[in-house]
Scaffold this motif. Structure first.
Motif, PDB file in Angstrom:
ATOM      1  N   ILE A 166       0.852  -1.201   0.000  1.00  0.00           N
ATOM      2  CA  ILE A 166       0.000   0.000   0.000  1.00  0.00           C
ATOM      3  C   ILE A 166       0.881   1.243   0.000  1.00  0.00           C
ATOM      4  CG2 ILE A 166      -1.670   1.356   1.337  1.00  0.00           C
ATOM      5  CD1 ILE A 166      -2.832  -1.334   2.353  1.00  0.00           C
ATOM      6  N   ALA A 167       1.890   1.242   0.879  1.00  0.00           N
ATOM      7  CA  ALA A 167       2.799   2.391   0.976  1.00  0.00           C
ATOM      8  C   ALA A 167       3.494   2.640  -0.358  1.00  0.00           C
ATOM      9  CB  ALA A 167       3.825   2.147   2.082  1.00  0.00           C
ATOM     10  N   ARG A 168       3.957   1.573  -1.005  1.00  0.00           N
ATOM     11  CA  ARG A 168       4.640   1.705  -2.287  1.00  0.00           C
ATOM     12  C   ARG A 168       3.714   2.280  -3.353  1.00  0.00           C
ATOM     13  NH1 ARG A 168       5.027  -0.218  -6.984  1.00  0.00           N
ATOM     14  NH2 ARG A 168       3.544  -1.912  -6.696  1.00  0.00           N
ATOM     15  N   ARG A 169       2.502   1.735  -3.437  1.00  0.00           N
ATOM     16  CA  ARG A 169       1.550   2.184  -4.466  1.00  0.00           C
ATOM     17  C   ARG A 169       1.143   3.641  -4.288  1.00  0.00           C
ATOM     18  NH1 ARG A 169      -2.951  -2.585  -5.467  1.00  0.00           N
ATOM     19  NH2 ARG A 169      -1.488  -4.267  -5.915  1.00  0.00           N
ATOM     20  N   GLY A 171       2.814   5.973  -2.456  1.00  0.00           N
ATOM     21  CA  GLY A 171       3.936   6.898  -2.257  1.00  0.00           C
ATOM     22  C   GLY A 171       3.975   7.519  -0.877  1.00  0.00           C
ATOM     23  N   ILE A 172       3.595   6.739   0.135  1.00  0.00           N
ATOM     24  CA  ILE A 172       3.635   7.214   1.517  1.00  0.00           C
ATOM     25  C   ILE A 172       4.418   6.205   2.351  1.00  0.00           C
ATOM     26  CG2 ILE A 172       1.477   8.528   1.347  1.00  0.00           C
ATOM     27  CD1 ILE A 172       0.044   6.236   2.753  1.00  0.00           C
ATOM     28  N   GLY A 173       4.716   6.572   3.579  1.00  0.00           N
ATOM     29  CA  GLY A 173       5.475   5.687   4.449  1.00  0.00           C
ATOM     30  C   GLY A 173       4.642   4.524   4.971  1.00  0.00           C
ATOM     31  N   ARG A 174       5.315   3.412   5.215  1.00  0.00           N
ATOM     32  CA  ARG A 174       4.640   2.230   5.751  1.00  0.00           C
ATOM     33  C   ARG A 174       4.041   2.525   7.129  1.00  0.00           C
ATOM     34  NH1 ARG A 174       6.265  -2.462   8.562  1.00  0.00           N
ATOM     35  NH2 ARG A 174       4.962  -4.239   8.027  1.00  0.00           N
ATOM     36  N   SER A 175       4.763   3.311   7.932  1.00  0.00           N
ATOM     37  CA  SER A 175       4.247   3.657   9.258  1.00  0.00           C
ATOM     38  C   SER A 175       2.974   4.503   9.146  1.00  0.00           C
ATOM     39  CB  SER A 175       5.304   4.383  10.093  1.00  0.00           C
ATOM     40  OG  SER A 175       5.715   5.563   9.443  1.00  0.00           O
ATOM     41  N   SER A 176       2.882   5.323   8.100  1.00  0.00           N
ATOM     42  CA  SER A 176       1.661   6.113   7.871  1.00  0.00           C
ATOM     43  C   SER A 176       0.489   5.198   7.556  1.00  0.00           C
ATOM     44  CB  SER A 176       1.861   7.107   6.731  1.00  0.00           C
ATOM     45  OG  SER A 176       2.829   8.070   7.076  1.00  0.00           O
ATOM     46  N   VAL A 177       0.742   4.168   6.753  1.00  0.00           N
ATOM     47  CA  VAL A 177      -0.307   3.189   6.423  1.00  0.00           C
ATOM     48  C   VAL A 177      -0.786   2.524   7.710  1.00  0.00           C
ATOM     49  CG1 VAL A 177      -0.812   1.004   5.248  1.00  0.00           C
ATOM     50  CG2 VAL A 177       0.529   2.768   4.083  1.00  0.00           C
ATOM     51  N   HIS A 178       0.147   2.087   8.524  1.00  0.00           N
ATOM     52  CA  HIS A 178      -0.193   1.424   9.791  1.00  0.00           C
ATOM     53  C   HIS A 178      -1.006   2.355  10.694  1.00  0.00           C
ATOM     54  CE1 HIS A 178       0.137  -1.221  13.232  1.00  0.00           C
ATOM     55  NE2 HIS A 178       0.602  -0.200  13.938  1.00  0.00           N
ATOM     56  N   ARG A 179      -0.589   3.610  10.776  1.00  0.00           N
ATOM     57  CA  ARG A 179      -1.287   4.593  11.617  1.00  0.00           C
ATOM     58  C   ARG A 179      -2.723   4.812  11.127  1.00  0.00           C
ATOM     59  NH1 ARG A 179       2.965   7.323  12.346  1.00  0.00           N
ATOM     60  NH2 ARG A 179       2.901   8.458  10.389  1.00  0.00           N
ATOM     61  N   ILE A 180      -2.888   4.933   9.812  1.00  0.00           N
ATOM     62  CA  ILE A 180      -4.229   5.149   9.246  1.00  0.00           C
ATOM     63  C   ILE A 180      -5.117   3.937   9.502  1.00  0.00           C
ATOM     64  CG2 ILE A 180      -5.502   5.391   7.072  1.00  0.00           C
ATOM     65  CD1 ILE A 180      -3.067   7.121   6.089  1.00  0.00           C
ATOM     66  N   VAL A 181      -4.602   2.749   9.231  1.00  0.00           N
ATOM     67  CA  VAL A 181      -5.391   1.520   9.420  1.00  0.00           C
ATOM     68  C   VAL A 181      -5.763   1.354  10.896  1.00  0.00           C
ATOM     69  CG1 VAL A 181      -5.313  -1.008   9.294  1.00  0.00           C
ATOM     70  CG2 VAL A 181      -4.491   0.369   7.367  1.00  0.00           C
ATOM     71  N   SER A 182      -4.803   1.598  11.776  1.00  0.00           N
ATOM     72  CA  SER A 182      -5.057   1.464  13.218  1.00  0.00           C
ATOM     73  C   SER A 182      -6.116   2.452  13.697  1.00  0.00           C
ATOM     74  CB  SER A 182      -3.780   1.666  14.021  1.00  0.00           C
ATOM     75  OG  SER A 182      -2.861   0.648  13.748  1.00  0.00           O
ATOM     76  N   SER A 183      -5.987   3.707  13.269  1.00  0.00           N
ATOM     77  CA  SER A 183      -6.945   4.718  13.742  1.00  0.00           C
ATOM     78  C   SER A 183      -8.348   4.474  13.153  1.00  0.00           C
ATOM     79  CB  SER A 183      -6.467   6.128  13.417  1.00  0.00           C
ATOM     80  OG  SER A 183      -6.460   6.355  12.019  1.00  0.00           O
ATOM     81  N   GLN A 184      -8.410   4.043  11.887  1.00  0.00           N
ATOM     82  CA  GLN A 184      -9.711   3.768  11.261  1.00  0.00           C
ATOM     83  C   GLN A 184     -10.363   2.530  11.906  1.00  0.00           C
ATOM     84  OE1 GLN A 184     -11.308   5.462   8.741  1.00  0.00           O
ATOM     85  NE2 GLN A 184      -9.725   7.021   8.577  1.00  0.00           N
ATOM     86  N   SER A 185      -9.544   1.524  12.203  1.00  0.00           N
ATOM     87  CA  SER A 185     -10.062   0.300  12.847  1.00  0.00           C
ATOM     88  C   SER A 185     -10.558   0.591  14.253  1.00  0.00           C
ATOM     89  CB  SER A 185      -8.971  -0.772  12.890  1.00  0.00           C
ATOM     90  OG  SER A 185      -8.591  -1.135  11.572  1.00  0.00           O
ATOM     91  N   ALA A 186      -9.809   1.446  14.982  1.00  0.00           N
ATOM     92  CA  ALA A 186     -10.205   1.809  16.348  1.00  0.00           C
ATOM     93  C   ALA A 186     -11.495   2.625  16.337  1.00  0.00           C
ATOM     94  CB  ALA A 186      -9.091   2.595  17.033  1.00  0.00           C
ATOM     95  N   ALA A 187     -11.628   3.500  15.337  1.00  0.00           N
ATOM     96  CA  ALA A 187     -12.830   4.329  15.241  1.00  0.00           C
ATOM     97  C   ALA A 187     -14.052   3.481  14.854  1.00  0.00           C
ATOM     98  CB  ALA A 187     -12.627   5.428  14.203  1.00  0.00           C
ATOM     99  N   ALA A 188     -13.825   2.447  14.056  1.00  0.00           N
ATOM    100  CA  ALA A 188     -14.925   1.588  13.603  1.00  0.00           C
ATOM    101  C   ALA A 188     -15.311   0.567  14.669  1.00  0.00           C
ATOM    102  CB  ALA A 188     -14.542   0.868  12.329  1.00  0.00           C
ATOM    103  N   GLY A 189     -14.332   0.176  15.501  1.00  0.00           N
ATOM    104  CA  GLY A 189     -14.562  -0.921  16.434  1.00  0.00           C
ATOM    105  C   GLY A 189     -14.931  -0.443  17.772  1.00  0.00           C
TER     106      GLY A 189
END
Length: 189
Positions: A166-169, A171-189
């Protein structure tokens, strides 16, 4: 042997690097090491390390300007120590300084301290300018590029694509992907 070293900070500075190479060749350099890397990241300067390894007793390492070689006095002292340990000298074209002479060594020490002083003043002015702009409500900071791609990140994540891909496609950092997924999952759950 006269050995040259040239450096620019970014890949956008190709003309500056070519100009340094021409100047080093005109100064009699038989071998020239060049790279495009920030001077702040001293660990990534592979060509400088190669140049320092290459020089031998009686050689001279030539640079066009002091800031192409070192950013701080401590780094300059470290590089100069490595050059002197090999029995070589340093010459800085723009300052007409040659550490093969006592005067050259003295001037280099003074100029290194002045360069570091100027950089610290520039950074201080920059911090003051940012603080003033923030106080006036004019400073926005860097645009959050990763957060702007949150929807795309979540779409790819939902498709089962891994964080690194995802990060490669996007053009963002892998840690940014993790942060977004974590925050979206926490907000949904």
């Amino acid at each position: 042997m006269i050995v040259g070293y040239g450096r620019t900070s970014t890949l956008d500075q190709n003309a500056g690097l070519a100009a340094q190479e021409r100047e080093l060749t005109s100064a009699g350099c038989k071998k020239v090491f060049v790279e495009q890397v920030s001077s702040v990241d001293v660990t990534a300067r592979e060509k400088l390390a190669e140049a320092l390894d290459y020089i031998r007793e009686g050689d001279t390492l030539v640079v066009t300007k002091l800031d192409r070689l070192a950013r701080s006095v401590a780094h300059l002292v470290e590089i100069l120590g490595a050059i002197e340990a090999k029995g070589a000298t340093l010459r800085i074209i723009s300052m007409n300084i040659d550490t093969g002479t006592a005067t050259g060594k003295l001037l280099l020490g003074i100029m290194g301290n002045v360069a570091e002083f100027e950089r610290s003043i520039m950074l201080e002015r920059q911090r003051e300018g940012i603080a003033k702009a923030k106080a006036e409500g004019r400073y926005k900071g860097r645009k959050p590029t990763a957060r702007a791609k949150s929807d795309e990140v979540m779409k790819l994540h939902a498709e089962g694509i891994g964080g690194t891909e995802i990060a490669r496609r996007l053009g963002i950092g892998r840690s940014s992907v993790h942060r977004i997924v974590s925050s979206q999952s926490a907000a949904a759950g």
